[in-house]
Motif scaffolding. Structure first.
Motif, PDB file in Angstrom:
ATOM      1  N   CYS A  83       0.832  -1.207   0.000  1.00 26.02           N
ATOM      2  CA  CYS A  83       0.000   0.000   0.000  1.00 26.02           C
ATOM      3  C   CYS A  83       0.866   1.256   0.000  1.00 26.02           C
ATOM      4  O   CYS A  83       0.560   2.236  -0.695  1.00 26.02           O
ATOM      5  N   SER A  84       1.961   1.239   0.761  1.00 23.70           N
ATOM      6  CA  SER A  84       2.842   2.411   0.852  1.00 23.70           C
ATOM      7  C   SER A  84       3.495   2.728  -0.489  1.00 23.70           C
ATOM      8  O   SER A  84       3.772   3.895  -0.799  1.00 23.70           O
ATOM      9  N   LEU A  85       3.757   1.679  -1.288  1.00 25.82           N
ATOM     10  CA  LEU A  85       4.352   1.898  -2.613  1.00 25.82           C
ATOM     11  C   LEU A  85       3.464   2.768  -3.491  1.00 25.82           C
ATOM     12  O   LEU A  85       3.950   3.543  -4.321  1.00 25.82           O
ATOM     13  N   GLN A  86       2.141   2.639  -3.326  1.00 25.57           N
ATOM     14  CA  GLN A  86       1.210   3.382  -4.181  1.00 25.57           C
ATOM     15  C   GLN A  86       0.999   4.820  -3.703  1.00 25.57           C
ATOM     16  O   GLN A  86       0.407   5.618  -4.420  1.00 25.57           O
ATOM     17  N   GLN A  87       1.476   5.130  -2.500  1.00 23.98           N
ATOM     18  CA  GLN A  87       1.322   6.495  -1.995  1.00 23.98           C
ATOM     19  C   GLN A  87       2.313   7.432  -2.700  1.00 23.98           C
ATOM     20  O   GLN A  87       3.440   7.032  -2.986  1.00 23.98           O
ATOM     21  N   PRO A  88       1.910   8.674  -2.973  1.00 23.96           N
ATOM     22  CA  PRO A  88       2.847   9.629  -3.582  1.00 23.96           C
ATOM     23  C   PRO A  88       4.035   9.871  -2.651  1.00 23.96           C
ATOM     24  O   PRO A  88       3.842   9.984  -1.424  1.00 23.96           O
ATOM     25  N   PRO A  89       5.258   9.951  -3.182  1.00 22.23           N
ATOM     26  CA  PRO A  89       6.437  10.165  -2.331  1.00 22.23           C
ATOM     27  C   PRO A  89       6.319  11.461  -1.538  1.00 22.23           C
ATOM     28  O   PRO A  89       5.921  12.494  -2.066  1.00 22.23           O
ATOM     29  N   GLY A  90       6.628  11.376  -0.241  1.00 20.64           N
ATOM     30  CA  GLY A  90       6.622  12.569   0.600  1.00 20.64           C
ATOM     31  C   GLY A  90       5.259  12.943   1.159  1.00 20.64           C
ATOM     32  O   GLY A  90       5.162  13.864   1.972  1.00 20.64           O
ATOM     33  N   LEU A  91       4.206  12.271   0.736  1.00 21.19           N
ATOM     34  CA  LEU A  91       2.861  12.574   1.236  1.00 21.19           C
ATOM     35  C   LEU A  91       2.371  11.435   2.126  1.00 21.19           C
ATOM     36  O   LEU A  91       2.533  10.269   1.786  1.00 21.19           O
ATOM     37  N   GLU A  92       1.770  11.789   3.247  1.00 19.99           N
ATOM     38  CA  GLU A  92       1.194  10.777   4.122  1.00 19.99           C
ATOM     39  C   GLU A  92      -0.284  10.606   3.764  1.00 19.99           C
ATOM     40  O   GLU A  92      -1.114  11.447   4.099  1.00 19.99           O
ATOM     41  N   VAL A  93      -0.572   9.531   3.060  1.00 23.39           N
ATOM     42  CA  VAL A  93      -1.938   9.248   2.624  1.00 23.39           C
ATOM     43  C   VAL A  93      -2.356   7.905   3.210  1.00 23.39           C
ATOM     44  O   VAL A  93      -1.616   6.930   3.111  1.00 23.39           O
ATOM     45  N   GLN A  94      -3.523   7.866   3.809  1.00 24.42           N
ATOM     46  CA  GLN A  94      -4.014   6.599   4.352  1.00 24.42           C
ATOM     47  C   GLN A  94      -4.720   5.830   3.249  1.00 24.42           C
ATOM     48  O   GLN A  94      -5.756   6.241   2.741  1.00 24.42           O
ATOM     49  N   ASN A  95      -4.136   4.711   2.844  1.00 27.45           N
ATOM     50  CA  ASN A  95      -4.813   3.861   1.855  1.00 27.45           C
ATOM     51  C   ASN A  95      -4.877   2.405   2.314  1.00 27.45           C
ATOM     52  O   ASN A  95      -5.038   1.490   1.512  1.00 27.45           O
ATOM     53  N   MET A  96      -4.754   2.210   3.640  1.00 29.01           N
ATOM     54  CA  MET A  96      -4.930   0.881   4.216  1.00 29.01           C
ATOM     55  C   MET A  96      -5.657   1.010   5.547  1.00 29.01           C
ATOM     56  O   MET A  96      -5.292   1.827   6.388  1.00 29.01           O
ATOM     57  N   ILE A  97      -6.720   0.233   5.707  1.00 34.04           N
ATOM     58  CA  ILE A  97      -7.443   0.170   6.975  1.00 34.04           C
ATOM     59  C   ILE A  97      -7.257  -1.230   7.540  1.00 34.04           C
ATOM     60  O   ILE A  97      -7.568  -2.223   6.879  1.00 34.04           O
ATOM     61  N   LEU A  98      -6.705  -1.303   8.741  1.00 31.59           N
ATOM     62  CA  LEU A  98      -6.452  -2.589   9.385  1.00 31.59           C
ATOM     63  C   LEU A  98      -7.552  -2.856  10.410  1.00 31.59           C
ATOM     64  O   LEU A  98      -7.761  -2.059  11.323  1.00 31.59           O
ATOM     65  N   MET A  99      -8.257  -3.960  10.235  1.00 33.55           N
ATOM     66  CA  MET A  99      -9.261  -4.368  11.214  1.00 33.55           C
ATOM     67  C   MET A  99      -8.772  -5.615  11.919  1.00 33.55           C
ATOM     68  O   MET A  99      -8.678  -6.687  11.305  1.00 33.55           O
ATOM     69  N   LYS A 100      -8.450  -5.479  13.195  1.00 37.81           N
ATOM     70  CA  LYS A 100      -7.988  -6.630  13.973  1.00 37.81           C
ATOM     71  C   LYS A 100      -9.217  -7.412  14.450  1.00 37.81           C
ATOM     72  O   LYS A 100      -9.898  -6.985  15.382  1.00 37.81           O
ATOM     73  N   VAL A 101      -9.476  -8.511  13.812  1.00 38.36           N
ATOM     74  CA  VAL A 101     -10.647  -9.332  14.119  1.00 38.36           C
ATOM     75  C   VAL A 101     -10.333 -10.211  15.334  1.00 38.36           C
ATOM     76  O   VAL A 101      -9.214 -10.693  15.493  1.00 38.36           O
ATOM     77  N   HIS A 102     -11.320 -10.410  16.183  1.00 40.58           N
ATOM     78  CA  HIS A 102     -11.155 -11.269  17.361  1.00 40.58           C
ATOM     79  C   HIS A 102     -12.475 -11.956  17.668  1.00 40.58           C
ATOM     80  O   HIS A 102     -13.481 -11.768  16.953  1.00 40.58           O
ATOM     81  N   GLY A 103     -12.488 -12.739  18.735  1.00 40.24           N
ATOM     82  CA  GLY A 103     -13.675 -13.523  19.081  1.00 40.24           C
ATOM     83  C   GLY A 103     -14.908 -12.694  19.348  1.00 40.24           C
ATOM     84  O   GLY A 103     -16.035 -13.160  19.171  1.00 40.24           O
ATOM     85  N   GLY A 104     -14.728 -11.429  19.763  1.00 39.68           N
ATOM     86  CA  GLY A 104     -15.876 -10.579  20.066  1.00 39.68           C
ATOM     87  C   GLY A 104     -16.346  -9.727  18.899  1.00 39.68           C
ATOM     88  O   GLY A 104     -17.290  -8.941  19.046  1.00 39.68           O
ATOM     89  N   THR A 105     -15.703  -9.856  17.737  1.00 38.37           N
ATOM     90  CA  THR A 105     -16.094  -9.060  16.570  1.00 38.37           C
ATOM     91  C   THR A 105     -17.460  -9.508  16.056  1.00 38.37           C
ATOM     92  O   THR A 105     -17.689 -10.689  15.809  1.00 38.37           O
ATOM     93  N   LYS A 106     -18.365  -8.550  15.879  1.00 35.32           N
ATOM     94  CA  LYS A 106     -19.717  -8.843  15.407  1.00 35.32           C
ATOM     95  C   LYS A 106     -19.857  -8.491  13.936  1.00 35.32           C
ATOM     96  O   LYS A 106     -19.040  -7.758  13.378  1.00 35.32           O
ATOM     97  N   ALA A 107     -20.929  -8.994  13.334  1.00 35.35           N
ATOM     98  CA  ALA A 107     -21.206  -8.691  11.925  1.00 35.35           C
ATOM     99  C   ALA A 107     -21.358  -7.190  11.715  1.00 35.35           C
ATOM    100  O   ALA A 107     -20.890  -6.638  10.707  1.00 35.35           O
ATOM    101  N   SER A 108     -21.989  -6.506  12.669  1.00 34.68           N
ATOM    102  CA  SER A 108     -22.197  -5.056  12.543  1.00 34.68           C
ATOM    103  C   SER A 108     -20.862  -4.306  12.534  1.00 34.68           C
ATOM    104  O   SER A 108     -20.716  -3.285  11.841  1.00 34.68           O
TER     105      SER A 108
END
Length: 276
Positions: free
Chosen positions: A179-204
């Protein structure tokens, strides 16, 4: 690469090959067993298989190849991982010489290349104009390069991406670097969302995160051309709502109804090997 797309691995952690074959023999007539066992034997795992990749780059006039060499004398296709001959005399002599005259190195070893040339190979295939190194601490092995490109091509083809590996083997870091490779050099752009799934994660929770990722993908697509936004479900197999992840990723539906997700939103699910 098409073979990688269509071939699943046989061995799963809770079943040894002996158990699989016993199960087949108990449930199928003998004459059908041989064919089924042969199908299983044809399947393979990533680590034990050659991965010779040839990419036609988006610039429409260059190619990138990884994982193989073509010998000058015999013009055999040689796998760099195992040194076995994948195909004999794959290329006519005049074509080999013509490519050599045009500075195409058909005997290149990617592991021996400097880091910036490996990154350039990645950027050429992914259509990134401004090549840069987003994380110098990330070890860019040939295997990692192949995996990044295999994931990227699955994105392009609309094939669901699921990564399996033990905790701490580098699944999240691999996707983050991509994902970082696709970001423009020198710019901080969020293009990845990390969802840490666990036993309590619901469908909602999963549905809410997908909507959040879709909004981000829409924003990134407007502001930065040729940038994917990735929603990464980490340890996806730890929740009872895994069926929702499967439905969204594989069927593009939610509750049986079609979802119109942004075309620049890509999803990856990571799971740990199952243990009894």
């Amino acid at each position: 690469m098409s073979r990688d797309f269509s071939t699943r691995s046989l061995v799963v952690s809770e079943e040894s090959p002996t158990q699989v074959f016993q199960m087949i023999q108990e449930n199928e007539p003998q004459e059908e067993n041989d064919g089924i066992i042969e199908q299983y034997q044809m399947r393979r795992t990533w680590e034990s298989s050659p991965h010779p990749y040839l990419f036609f780059n988006p610039d429409h006039h260059s190619m990138t190849f990884l994982g193989f060499n073509i010998e000058k004398g015999t013009r055999n296709l040689i796998d760099l991982q195992t040194n076995e001959i994948l195909e004999e005399n794959i290329m006519e002599k005049n074509l080999f010489e013509a490519l050599s005259r045009n500075k195409v190195n058909l005997t290149e070893n990617v592991d021996a290349l400097p880091r910036h040339e490996k990154i350039l190979k990645l950027c050429n295939v992914m259509g990134i104009d401004m090549a840069h190194d987003p994380d110098p601490t990330y070890e860019l092995t040939t295997d990692n390069v192949k995996k990044i490109l295999a994931i990227y091509m699955r994105f392009r083809c609309g094939i669901p991406v699921i990564i399996m590996g033990e905790t701490g083997c580098g699944k999240t870091r691999l996707i983050k670097f991509m994902c970082s490779l696709q970001q423009p050099p020198g710019l901080e752009v969020q293009n990845m969302i990390l969802m840490k799934v666990h036993g309590g994660t619901k469908a909602s929770d999963i549905i809410r995160k997908v909507h959040q990722a879709e909004e981000l993908a829409s924003k990134n697509a407007k502001e930065h051309q040729n940038m994917d936004t990735v929603l990464f479900f980490d340890e996806a197999n730890t929740t009872e709502a895994i069926g929702v992840i499967k439905e969204i990723m594989c069927d593009k539906t939610l509750g049986g109804k079609q979802m119109e997700l942004h075309q620049r939103l890509k999803m990856v699910a990571a799971c740990n090997p199952y243990r009894k």
